[in-house]
Design an enzyme around this catalytic site. Sequence first.
Site, PDB file in Angstrom:
ATOM      1  N   HIS A  77       0.829  -1.216   0.000  1.00 54.31           N
ATOM      2  CA  HIS A  77       0.000   0.000   0.000  1.00 54.31           C
ATOM      3  C   HIS A  77       0.861   1.261   0.000  1.00 54.31           C
ATOM      4  CE1 HIS A  77      -3.878  -2.115   0.885  1.00 54.31           C
ATOM      5  NE2 HIS A  77      -3.063  -2.994   1.443  1.00 54.31           N
ATOM      6  N   ASN A 150     -10.267  -2.962   2.652  1.00 52.88           N
ATOM      7  CA  ASN A 150      -9.989  -2.929   1.214  1.00 52.88           C
ATOM      8  C   ASN A 150     -11.287  -2.703   0.455  1.00 52.88           C
ATOM      9  OD1 ASN A 150      -7.199  -3.377   1.280  1.00 52.88           O
ATOM     10  ND2 ASN A 150      -7.397  -5.589   1.117  1.00 52.88           N
ATOM     11  N   HIS A 341      -3.818   0.739  11.955  1.00 52.56           N
ATOM     12  CA  HIS A 341      -3.589  -0.535  12.642  1.00 52.56           C
ATOM     13  C   HIS A 341      -4.937  -1.180  12.966  1.00 52.56           C
ATOM     14  CE1 HIS A 341      -2.208  -3.628  15.149  1.00 52.56           C
ATOM     15  NE2 HIS A 341      -1.219  -3.014  15.756  1.00 52.56           N
ATOM     16  N   TYR A 364       1.192  -4.447  12.162  1.00 53.90           N
ATOM     17  CA  TYR A 364       1.063  -3.016  11.853  1.00 53.90           C
ATOM     18  C   TYR A 364       1.854  -2.107  12.790  1.00 53.90           C
ATOM     19  CZ  TYR A 364      -2.379  -4.122   8.294  1.00 53.90           C
ATOM     20  OH  TYR A 364      -2.992  -4.612   7.173  1.00 53.90           O
TER      21      TYR A 364
HETATM   22 FE1  HDD Z   1      -2.388  -4.906   5.486  1.00 54.01          FE
HETATM   23  C1  HDD Z   1      -0.959  -1.875   5.174  1.00 54.01           C
HETATM   24  C2  HDD Z   1      -5.398  -3.626   4.366  1.00 54.01           C
HETATM   25  C3  HDD Z   1      -3.744  -8.079   5.429  1.00 54.01           C
HETATM   26  C4  HDD Z   1       0.422  -6.122   6.896  1.00 54.01           C
HETATM   27  N1  HDD Z   1      -3.037  -3.112   4.879  1.00 54.01           N
HETATM   28  C5  HDD Z   1      -2.299  -1.974   4.819  1.00 54.01           C
HETATM   29  C6  HDD Z   1      -3.104  -0.884   4.346  1.00 54.01           C
HETATM   30  C7  HDD Z   1      -4.351  -1.383   4.118  1.00 54.01           C
HETATM   31  C8  HDD Z   1      -4.309  -2.784   4.460  1.00 54.01           C
HETATM   32  C9  HDD Z   1      -5.544  -0.619   3.600  1.00 54.01           C
HETATM   33  C10 HDD Z   1      -2.619   0.528   4.113  1.00 54.01           C
HETATM   34  C11 HDD Z   1      -2.874   1.408   5.290  1.00 54.01           C
HETATM   35  C12 HDD Z   1      -2.420   2.802   4.989  1.00 54.01           C
HETATM   36  O1  HDD Z   1      -3.060   3.447   4.138  1.00 54.01           O
HETATM   37  O2  HDD Z   1      -1.433   3.225   5.590  1.00 54.01           O
HETATM   38  N2  HDD Z   1      -4.174  -5.703   4.936  1.00 54.01           N
HETATM   39  C13 HDD Z   1      -5.306  -4.991   4.603  1.00 54.01           C
HETATM   40  C14 HDD Z   1      -6.428  -5.893   4.532  1.00 54.01           C
HETATM   41  C15 HDD Z   1      -5.967  -7.141   4.807  1.00 54.01           C
HETATM   42  C16 HDD Z   1      -4.547  -7.020   5.077  1.00 54.01           C
HETATM   43  C17 HDD Z   1      -7.858  -5.477   4.214  1.00 54.01           C
HETATM   44  C18 HDD Z   1      -6.706  -8.438   4.889  1.00 54.01           C
HETATM   45  C19 HDD Z   1      -7.907  -8.561   5.227  1.00 54.01           C
HETATM   46  N3  HDD Z   1      -1.755  -6.766   6.017  1.00 54.01           N
HETATM   47  C20 HDD Z   1      -2.480  -7.932   5.964  1.00 54.01           C
HETATM   48  C21 HDD Z   1      -1.727  -8.998   6.587  1.00 54.01           C
HETATM   49  C22 HDD Z   1      -0.545  -8.441   7.024  1.00 54.01           C
HETATM   50  C23 HDD Z   1      -0.589  -7.045   6.652  1.00 54.01           C
HETATM   51  C24 HDD Z   1      -2.185 -10.431   6.721  1.00 54.01           C
HETATM   52  C25 HDD Z   1       0.618  -9.080   7.751  1.00 54.01           C
HETATM   53  C26 HDD Z   1       0.580 -10.163   8.411  1.00 54.01           C
HETATM   54  N4  HDD Z   1      -0.557  -4.147   5.886  1.00 54.01           N
HETATM   55  C27 HDD Z   1       0.423  -4.818   6.526  1.00 54.01           C
HETATM   56  C28 HDD Z   1       1.616  -3.952   6.865  1.00 54.01           C
HETATM   57  C29 HDD Z   1       1.158  -2.559   6.326  1.00 54.01           C
HETATM   58  C30 HDD Z   1      -0.201  -2.860   5.734  1.00 54.01           C
HETATM   59  C31 HDD Z   1       2.931  -4.468   6.390  1.00 54.01           C
HETATM   60  C32 HDD Z   1       2.105  -1.815   5.395  1.00 54.01           C
HETATM   61  C33 HDD Z   1       2.142  -0.406   5.860  1.00 54.01           C
HETATM   62  C34 HDD Z   1       1.450  -0.418   7.125  1.00 54.01           C
HETATM   63  O3  HDD Z   1       0.979  -1.676   7.403  1.00 54.01           O
HETATM   64  O4  HDD Z   1       1.294   0.528   7.870  1.00 54.01           O
HETATM   65  O5  HDD Z   1       1.839  -3.927   8.224  1.00 54.01           O
END
Ligand code: HDD
Length: 721
Positions: A77, A150, A341, A364
């Site tokens: 993202h 999402n 988060h 997160y």
């Molecule tokens: Fe995630 C970012 C949505 C599964 C780990 N995720 C992130 C963002 C969104 C989502 C909208 C961007 C937030 C922003 O604008 O800063 N993610 C989802 C959805 C998931 C999902 C709807 C499943 C239902 N994500 C998911 C899993 C993991 C992560 C299973 C790790 C185990 N996601 C992350 C992250 C991020 C992230 C690496 C990257 C930047 C952040 O968190 O702040 O931690």
Amino acid sequence: MKEKDPKITENAKLADLAQDKSDGTNQFMTTDQGVKINDDNNSLKAGDRGPSLLEDFILREKITHFDHERIPERIVHARGSAAHGYFQPNAEAKKYTKAGFLQDPNSTTPVFVRFSTVAGFRGSTDMARDVRGFAVKFYTQEGNFDLVGNNVPVFFIQDASKFPDLIHAVKPEPHNEMPQAASAHDTFWDFISLMPESMHMIMWAMSDRAIPRSYRMMEGFGVHTFRFINEKNESNFVKFHWKPKLGTHAVVWDEAVKISGNDPDFHRRDLWEAIDAGNFPEWELGVQVIPEADEHKFDFDLLDPTKIVPEELVPITIIGKMVLNRNPDNFFAETEQVAFHPGHVVPGIDFTNDPLLQGRLFSYTDTQLSRLGSPNFHEIPINRPIAPLHNNQRDGHMRQEINVGRVSYHPNSLGGGCPYQAKIAEGGFASFNERIDAKKVRERSDSFADHFSQAKLFYESQTAVEQDHIINALRFELSKVEVPAIRERMLGLLSQIDKKLAESVAVVLGIPVPKSPEKPMNHGVGADDEGKQEPKPLVKYAQTSDALSMIKNKHNSDTIETRMVAFLCADGVEGASVNTMKNTLEKEGATVKIIGTNSTVLKTAEGKELKVDHNLLTVSSVLFDAVFIPAGEESVNRLKEEDKIPEFLNDTYKHCKVIGAERDGIDLLNEVDFITTLSEKKLIEHGIITNDEEQNDNFATDFITAMKQHRFWIREKPLKN
Ligand code: HDD
């Protein structure tokens, strides 16, 4: 601003942010230490042609700061855009949750919302085929609540342990860092073809949902099942849904590809300009509420994030609305530094044991430590709550807060026991005391093993046009895959969703659908000793769900508000023809852009000046929702000389958008290929609205009625195979 929204000034978060704003207007330039700068153009040198002196603290400070301007982009993202706004509840949620911000219909809660693509880097195109992030931070009086969702209600994988694998597979390949912001490559499909649980999500990702017309026209979903907890400590399962006021709309693939070249910031610009113009995007927040007692009532597991709860089984209750009414002041400070988060919850909202959600609860905070650099990221203005914050967390990089007193531990007597713990009745958060009685295992529940029923449900719920788009997307993506075995495995999986779908994709790949699909490796990838985690063959779901189709969706609106209409004009255009159509469209809330053969003003047939919004050279039809050619013989003759016109009109036609032409304007249509294949009678049926009368009061309204249909799919030839 078209409309002043009183809530902009009432927003407590904006007031909070105001403390940190800085504006250099009418101020001296200073160093970071506040020393006024006398010369910002020349470094300190030994002689005017001599070497620079190390002593130059002004130069050193400026360059050092510049050298460290960048921070790591989000691992996923990375590319996103955000806006401020507010949330206002109705009275529906309070029987299910005690969350303070959902109680009083007269209250509003500030929000900051970030939309994003998933796979592309920070500078990648907005128009990639991808899932869109829809992350909302509610700054409630009881602390921050983040709904990190999402625009697709399901996910690729069931267990967080596969997330790094999924992302490694979809990101550009590690040896050559290609392709950017695209899933059409071998590593992605290799992984997917070995993960049958991804099939439902793949259907969504290959549908037009993955190429939205606008962030303002997307649904949003919390994906996981969460819990609402009410005053009586009763728990209900909930699924969150955002329903856009403007309906859910997409572009077509050929358009998406061309938008990427014409304006890679298409979605970012659209959001920014809409808010700037006072066209505030709005969504309703809805929940599907499932009583605890019904947990096992369904053919799927509520804890499985690859499943939806069809709206036909559990209807959506609307619990409030969200309006985005202010653009950020500074992209980096707000949009880049905001940290969402799914674990940021408030009393009244709680988690379930969805294994994907459980893993997210760790990830997160962890990611912010490297992205934002310190556990103090909650102090960054955009992240800090408006609720009071007191605890014994101390120090760390870049600590802003100055905690007074000797005490930084609990229990204490030296500080009078402060800060106190809050009783539940005082708003203290207490996790829902779900009873767990189980063995520690690395296993997946058998109830997660049906990977095809809902993929089939989604596919079968689409109209024929939408199905064709899914087939074409799969044809494109899998044709980009180089390794034949991956394509074959994919065909094997697709044939378990729908035989004809698989065959239709296979025709273009030039290989047959495997007769007995190779048994896909599943979670555990061979490590599953007893074979009990194999995917189950398709079981149920004969019915379809209209809510899954963007064309059939009953929530879709027929408004043309904020839609962009290009008026193709040159000198000699009839001002009356322009104005009548413009006024009628603007009354319906659409935006008109005058596309001219120069960049400033045109002379109308009546001798008046007409301001040009865009030079034809700089735009393309993919940036608009409809095209109108006003009357004016001279104007039309001039437009005929323009090389860009045939492509402009042919693309509008190809992308099934409305074309309007008045009197001489109709002449311009003779320049383009499609017109020869349409008889006069078929024009309206195909969304081509013409008027050859001097006075025709119905013309503009006919054009609007056609625009309300959004696209004329009748123009697309159904796929033969
Ligand atoms: Fe995630 C970012 C949505 C599964 C780990 N995720 C992130 C963002 C969104 C989502 C909208 C961007 C937030 C922003 O604008 O800063 N993610 C989802 C959805 C998931 C999902 C709807 C499943 C239902 N994500 C998911 C899993 C993991 C992560 C299973 C790790 C185990 N996601 C992350 C992250 C991020 C992230 C690496 C990257 C930047 C952040 O968190 O702040 O931690």
